[in-house]
Scaffold this motif. Structure first.
Motif, mmCIF file in Angstrom:
data_model
loop_
_atom_site.group_PDB
_atom_site.id
_atom_site.type_symbol
_atom_site.label_atom_id
_atom_site.label_comp_id
_atom_site.label_asym_id
_atom_site.label_seq_id
_atom_site.Cartn_x
_atom_site.Cartn_y
_atom_site.Cartn_z
ATOM 1 N N MET A 69 51.827 -62.124 -54.678
ATOM 2 C CA MET A 69 50.747 -63.091 -54.838
ATOM 3 C C MET A 69 50.952 -64.314 -53.947
ATOM 4 O O MET A 69 49.982 -64.959 -53.537
ATOM 5 C CB MET A 69 50.635 -63.517 -56.309
ATOM 6 C CG MET A 69 50.258 -62.397 -57.266
ATOM 7 S SD MET A 69 48.692 -61.589 -56.845
ATOM 8 C CE MET A 69 47.535 -62.886 -57.265
ATOM 9 N N SER A 78 48.681 -53.376 -53.582
ATOM 10 C CA SER A 78 49.660 -54.015 -52.700
ATOM 11 C C SER A 78 49.398 -53.691 -51.230
ATOM 12 O O SER A 78 49.632 -54.538 -50.357
ATOM 13 C CB SER A 78 51.080 -53.586 -53.090
ATOM 14 O OG SER A 78 51.258 -52.193 -52.932
ATOM 15 N N SER A 91 51.812 -64.299 -50.971
ATOM 16 C CA SER A 91 51.308 -64.011 -49.626
ATOM 17 C C SER A 91 49.835 -64.346 -49.476
ATOM 18 O O SER A 91 49.334 -64.469 -48.355
ATOM 19 C CB SER A 91 51.549 -62.536 -49.270
ATOM 20 O OG SER A 91 50.733 -61.672 -50.047
ATOM 21 N N PHE A 92 49.105 -64.494 -50.588
ATOM 22 C CA PHE A 92 47.701 -64.876 -50.488
ATOM 23 C C PHE A 92 47.558 -66.291 -49.935
ATOM 24 O O PHE A 92 46.561 -66.609 -49.292
ATOM 25 C CB PHE A 92 47.007 -64.763 -51.848
ATOM 26 C CG PHE A 92 46.604 -63.367 -52.203
ATOM 27 C CD1 PHE A 92 45.374 -62.864 -51.813
ATOM 28 C CD2 PHE A 92 47.463 -62.533 -52.910
ATOM 29 C CE1 PHE A 92 44.989 -61.573 -52.128
ATOM 30 C CE2 PHE A 92 47.097 -61.234 -53.237
ATOM 31 C CZ PHE A 92 45.862 -60.742 -52.845
ATOM 32 N N ASN A 144 46.555 -59.958 -45.941
ATOM 33 C CA ASN A 144 47.362 -61.163 -45.802
ATOM 34 C C ASN A 144 48.318 -61.081 -44.626
ATOM 35 O O ASN A 144 49.108 -61.999 -44.390
ATOM 36 C CB ASN A 144 48.160 -61.417 -47.079
ATOM 37 C CG ASN A 144 47.269 -61.689 -48.269
ATOM 38 O OD1 ASN A 144 46.153 -62.167 -48.118
ATOM 39 N ND2 ASN A 144 47.749 -61.376 -49.471
ATOM 40 N N ALA A 195 46.544 -55.979 -50.193
ATOM 41 C CA ALA A 195 47.043 -57.361 -50.165
ATOM 42 C C ALA A 195 47.952 -57.574 -48.959
ATOM 43 O O ALA A 195 47.833 -58.581 -48.244
ATOM 44 C CB ALA A 195 47.800 -57.672 -51.451
ATOM 45 N N VAL A 234 55.332 -58.679 -58.213
ATOM 46 C CA VAL A 234 53.934 -59.120 -58.169
ATOM 47 C C VAL A 234 53.855 -60.612 -57.843
ATOM 48 O O VAL A 234 52.983 -61.050 -57.082
ATOM 49 C CB VAL A 234 53.222 -58.823 -59.500
ATOM 50 C CG1 VAL A 234 51.799 -59.377 -59.492
ATOM 51 C CG2 VAL A 234 53.201 -57.322 -59.758
ATOM 52 N N PHE A 235 54.771 -61.394 -58.388
ATOM 53 C CA PHE A 235 54.817 -62.831 -58.111
ATOM 54 C C PHE A 235 54.973 -63.098 -56.619
ATOM 55 O O PHE A 235 54.249 -63.922 -56.036
ATOM 56 C CB PHE A 235 55.974 -63.459 -58.896
ATOM 57 C CG PHE A 235 56.239 -64.898 -58.552
ATOM 58 C CD1 PHE A 235 55.346 -65.895 -58.918
ATOM 59 C CD2 PHE A 235 57.389 -65.258 -57.857
ATOM 60 C CE1 PHE A 235 55.598 -67.225 -58.601
ATOM 61 C CE2 PHE A 235 57.648 -66.580 -57.542
ATOM 62 C CZ PHE A 235 56.751 -67.576 -57.905
#
Length: 482
Positions: A338, A426, A340-341, A433, A429, A334-335
């Motif tokens: 994130m 995901s 990639s945002f 992204n 995202a 998850v880290f």
């Protein structure tokens, strides 16, 4: 708006795009892999469609307005996504539905790198080359390339350049004329691609793999010619070379041009966005490598190499892989997702919201904290020793709000198609992204997503590539008013 001029431009750009199929057509003929007929047919259809749009409007002569620029930019990526899927649909070497083919094409052009294809190692090299070329053209933005020739056709190009450029970079012109700016960006792009291919070849890749992976590395795309992606080569030198060029490609290409002109690297040191982007990536690398080593997921050497590579790959929204990061321990998957945002810097080939916007949001937040302590103080927001206008800050916050609203909306829609939360979160995202790999069901590929889900993700990829507003503005009533 000048619809006739927009159609004329679309016709010219479709004809230009058809040339991307010629290298694969030639390779298919040379290797007799059975794909030549598909590329020949797709080439002919693109030429015919482009001519059909251009001929009736060829005498139209008008300067583009800003609304024309938005319309052409949005339509171009949509139309190219459809016409770019033709080789996948027509080829007997790969059996894909129309939806899957369009998904693959849009994923390539938007440099997302999400794929529905399983068995890349067994595909004809002509198909593999075409996938990589789609990403390479999408990386620099074929609209920017077209800006260089539009003046020769009697059509102004600044509106297209503004619609295609992102955020703070819209006001930066490297040369007095937009044509020169487009040529400068393209020259840097070609130069980096050539250097990357040469480095890959020197490190042990075959000539074909070196060229193909250079295309997707500099484009920050992530498509590979092998199912195992960069892990196929099992070569630390290749991974370090790839890491270097991913970082370079995620930095504003305008800075590369200025640094080359001045023959100085101080340009990067004086740019706030580059320093912010570098700091975030370095911190993320330390966190990832430390976690992999401490949890005994990988030994020290592998933890350092693969942690470095995978962090840069995800942070820059490239999407290459050496290991399945989705099974890494505790918070790491998850880290990394994130990261990639943020994506790359404005004016780069990276996806995400861009480091410039997050930097402005961070500084605005710090400014508000200081303002709470000193209510009567006048505390201007500055960037690179220049005061940032309130309208710019407002635009950044508006973009962030709309981006997150779209993200939540598409995630709910993906949940409605039957995906579990992790996969839906995901997938959206990774699509918005322009990252590619996700978690859960979409970790290996996107073949498990329903056709409705793939259509939704295609829209999400286009939203991310076109910086959200370029596409959404077409759905506002004010856009279509005279």
């Amino acid at each position: 708006m000048h619809i006739s001029v927009s159609l004329r431009i679309m016709g010219v750009l479709l004809v230009m795009f058809s040339t991307a199929m010629l290298p694969s057509l030639v390779l298919g003929l040379v290797e007799r892999d059975g794909s030549a007929n598909a590329f020949a047919a797709a080439f002919a259809i693109n030429i015919f469609a482009g001519a059909a749009l251009w001929l009736p409007t060829r005498r139209s002569r008008s300067d583009l307005r800003i609304r024309d620029g938005f319309l052409v930019t949005a339509l171009f990526w949509i139309v190219l996504g459809v016409f770019g899927s033709l080789p996948f649909i027509l080829s007997d070497a790969i059996h894909m539905s129309a939806i899957d083919a369009i998904f693959e094409s849009i994923s390539g052009l938007t440099t997302t790198g999400a794929t529905v294809i399983v068995g890349l190692d067994d595909l004809p090299r002509s198909i593999l080359l075409y996938r990589q070329l789609l990403q390479w053209l999408g990386g620099i933005g074929i609209i920017v390339l077209a800006v260089a020739i539009l003046p020769m056709l009697g059509i102004g190009g600044m509106q297209l350049f503004r619609a295609e450029s992102s955020g703070h970079a819209k006001e930066r012109k490297l040369t007095p004329r937009v044509t020169g700016t487009a040529k400068a960006l393209f020259s840097i792009y070609v130069g980096l691609t050539s250097l990357c291919a040469a480095a890959y070849y020197a490190a042990g890749m075959s000539g074909f793999d070196a060229i193909c992976h250079a295309f997707s590395t500099v484009a920050i795309g992530g498509f590979s010619t092998h199912d195992a992606s960069m892990g196929f080569f099992d070569n630390d030198k290749i991974l370090l070379i790839c890491t270097f060029f991913m970082v370079i490609s995620a930095i504003n290409f305008g800075l590369h041009f200025i640094a080359f002109q001045r023959r100085s690297l101080n340009v990067y040191n004086h740019d706030s966005e580059t320093k912010f982007f570098s700091a975030v990536v370095v911190i993320a690398i330390v966190v990832t490598c430390s976690t992999l080593i401490v949890t005994d997921t990988l030994d020290v050497k592998e933890g350092l190499v693969h942690g470095l590579f995978q962090t840069v790959s995800i942070a820059t929204t490239t999407g290459f892989a050496t290991r399945d990061f989705s099974v890494w321990p505790i918070f790491l998957p998850v880290f990394l997702l994130m990261l990639s945002f943020m994506g790359g810097c404005a004016g780069s080939t990276g996806g995400g919201m861009k480091a410039m916007r997050l930097l402005l949001i961070f500084r605005q937040g710090m400014r508000e904290l200081r303002q709470l302590l000193h209510p009567n103080a006048v505390i201007p927001l500055k960037l690179d020793a220049r005061r940032v206008q309130p309208s710019t800050v407002s635009a950044v916050w508006s973009f962030f709000a709309v981006y997150m609203f779209c993200f939540v909306t598409f995630m709910l829609l993906m949940l409605a198609t039957g995906l579990d939360f992790t996969s839906a979160f995901s997938a959206v995202a990774a699509s918005m992204n322009n990252l590619g790999p996700g978690l859960g069901l979409v970790a290996p590929n996107y073949s498990a997503v329903s056709e409705i889900g793939k259509c939704l993700l295609c829209v999400a990829m286009l939203l991310g590539r076109l910086e959200v507003f370029t596409l959404l503005v077409l759905f506002t009533p004010a856009f279509w008013r005279p």
